[in-house]
Design an enzyme around this catalytic site. Structure first.
Site, PDB file in Angstrom:
ATOM      1  N   ARG A 259       0.847  -1.189   0.000  1.00  0.00           N
ATOM      2  CA  ARG A 259       0.000   0.000   0.000  1.00  0.00           C
ATOM      3  C   ARG A 259       0.886   1.243   0.000  1.00  0.00           C
ATOM      4  O   ARG A 259       1.992   1.233   0.554  1.00  0.00           O
ATOM      5  CB  ARG A 259      -0.927   0.006   1.210  1.00  0.00           C
ATOM      6  CG  ARG A 259      -0.211   0.146   2.539  1.00  0.00           C
ATOM      7  CD  ARG A 259      -1.185   0.271   3.686  1.00  0.00           C
ATOM      8  NE  ARG A 259      -1.912  -0.956   3.956  1.00  0.00           N
ATOM      9  CZ  ARG A 259      -2.849  -1.060   4.889  1.00  0.00           C
ATOM     10  NH1 ARG A 259      -3.190  -0.021   5.625  1.00  0.00           N
ATOM     11  NH2 ARG A 259      -3.459  -2.214   5.088  1.00  0.00           N
TER      12      ARG A 259
ATOM     13  N   TYR B  19      12.348   2.655  -2.328  1.00  0.00           N
ATOM     14  CA  TYR B  19      11.702   3.969  -2.352  1.00  0.00           C
ATOM     15  C   TYR B  19      12.763   5.050  -2.544  1.00  0.00           C
ATOM     16  O   TYR B  19      13.927   4.888  -2.149  1.00  0.00           O
ATOM     17  CB  TYR B  19      10.984   4.254  -1.031  1.00  0.00           C
ATOM     18  CG  TYR B  19       9.653   3.573  -0.855  1.00  0.00           C
ATOM     19  CD1 TYR B  19       8.465   4.206  -1.239  1.00  0.00           C
ATOM     20  CD2 TYR B  19       9.574   2.305  -0.282  1.00  0.00           C
ATOM     21  CE1 TYR B  19       7.234   3.583  -1.059  1.00  0.00           C
ATOM     22  CE2 TYR B  19       8.343   1.675  -0.108  1.00  0.00           C
ATOM     23  CZ  TYR B  19       7.188   2.320  -0.496  1.00  0.00           C
ATOM     24  OH  TYR B  19       5.972   1.702  -0.325  1.00  0.00           O
TER      25      TYR B  19
ATOM     26  N   ARG C  22       8.844   7.918   5.420  1.00  0.00           N
ATOM     27  CA  ARG C  22       8.656   9.348   5.685  1.00  0.00           C
ATOM     28  C   ARG C  22       9.131   9.726   7.089  1.00  0.00           C
ATOM     29  O   ARG C  22       9.637  10.832   7.309  1.00  0.00           O
ATOM     30  CB  ARG C  22       7.197   9.728   5.476  1.00  0.00           C
ATOM     31  CG  ARG C  22       6.778   9.669   4.002  1.00  0.00           C
ATOM     32  CD  ARG C  22       5.264   9.657   3.846  1.00  0.00           C
ATOM     33  NE  ARG C  22       4.670  10.867   4.377  1.00  0.00           N
ATOM     34  CZ  ARG C  22       3.369  11.003   4.609  1.00  0.00           C
ATOM     35  NH1 ARG C  22       2.531   9.994   4.378  1.00  0.00           N
ATOM     36  NH2 ARG C  22       2.889  12.141   5.085  1.00  0.00           N
TER      37      ARG C  22
ATOM     38  N   ASP D 267       0.529   5.490   0.837  1.00  0.00           N
ATOM     39  CA  ASP D 267      -0.366   6.423   1.510  1.00  0.00           C
ATOM     40  C   ASP D 267      -0.841   7.522   0.568  1.00  0.00           C
ATOM     41  O   ASP D 267      -0.335   7.677  -0.551  1.00  0.00           O
ATOM     42  CB  ASP D 267       0.339   7.050   2.721  1.00  0.00           C
ATOM     43  CG  ASP D 267       0.560   6.049   3.842  1.00  0.00           C
ATOM     44  OD1 ASP D 267      -0.201   5.065   3.909  1.00  0.00           O
ATOM     45  OD2 ASP D 267       1.495   6.262   4.644  1.00  0.00           O
TER      46      ASP D 267
END
Length: 250
Positions: free
Chosen positions: A49, A109, A194, A51
């Protein structure tokens, strides 16, 4: 038959990947497009998933369907039907037990930071005007390799069974006109990247030390870590699978 679909999306307009009530998501839009073209209800299962507002340069999902004889043609028709922010790269058959989420062995990422105001990055990167010590940030990033439990960087009240992750790469690099943090691991917790970036930026700004990073991780307390950075700078760039999962695909 089971198929993998590889696609990308710009996340600004979407409430993340996973379907939600009363919110538009990438999964919802993709499922509706597939269902329309294949003329039967299609439900995709994503590799993970993302965000609200997070982007994906490479994402995978799997779905069940009758034999698709012209896969390239379906890709073309999907791209014509989907909004500009979502693009399908390929669709290919896999074994019946292949799973887009559980069989993924590695994810990467990137987080983009710009240090000069730039209108072309307003929706693509996080703007920070104060100077950053990239060397210190990389020293802080190197600490991540010493640990497996990253509960301190996980979103609170999550339903995960384990906070263990194996980080294989974590580095800050200046690339052209932006500062890019690249992180690779076998899995990630919700909000993890993050929160890590927010913590390391505080190291680069002199608000935290490398020793602080160790203390934060050992605390297993999300409130001890830095503030999560905005979603607009985060990109899922790669999802890797074992070769045998993709063996049917040329």
């Amino acid at each position: 038959m089971r198929y993998f679909i590889q696609f990308s999306y710009f996340g600004k307009l979407y409430h993340g990947w996973q379907k939600q009530p009363n919110a538009i998501t990438v999964q919802q839009v993709l499922d509706e497009a597939l269902s329309t073209l294949l003329r039967r209800p299609i439900e995709t299962v994503g590799a993970g998933r993302t965000d609200t507002g997070v982007h994906a340069k490479q994402m995978f999902a799997h779905f069940e369907a009758e034999t698709i004889k012209k896969q390239a043609n379906l890709v073309y028709r999907l791209n014509a039907l989907l909004p500009e922010a979502i693009a399908v790269g390929q669709i290919f058959e896999v074994s019946d037990n292949a799973h887009a989420r559980f069989d993924a062995v590695q994810r990467t990422y990137e987080y983009w930071v710009v240090q000069e105001k730039n209108p072309f990055y307003s929706d693509h990167a996080h703007y920070i005007k104060h100077p950053l010590d990239v060397q210190r940030m990389n020293e802080g990033a190197a600490v991540l390799f010493e640990y497996k439990d990253f509960e301190c960087f996980s979103k609170s009240n999550t339903d995960v069974k384990t906070y263990l992750c194996t980080i294989k790469k974590a580095v800050w690099e200046v690339k052209s006109d932006k500062l890019v943090f690249t992180i690779t691991a076998d899995r990630f917790l919700r909000n993890m990247v993050r929160a890590i970036v927010g913590t390391l930026l505080e190291v680069g700004h002199g608000k935290r030390t490398v020793v602080d990073v160790k203390r934060i991780i050992n605390s297993k307390d999300r409130s001890q870590a830095g503030t999560s950075v905005p979603a607009k700078g985060l990109y899922l760039t790669s999802v890797r699978y074992p070769d045998e999962i993709l063996e049917k695909h040329g």
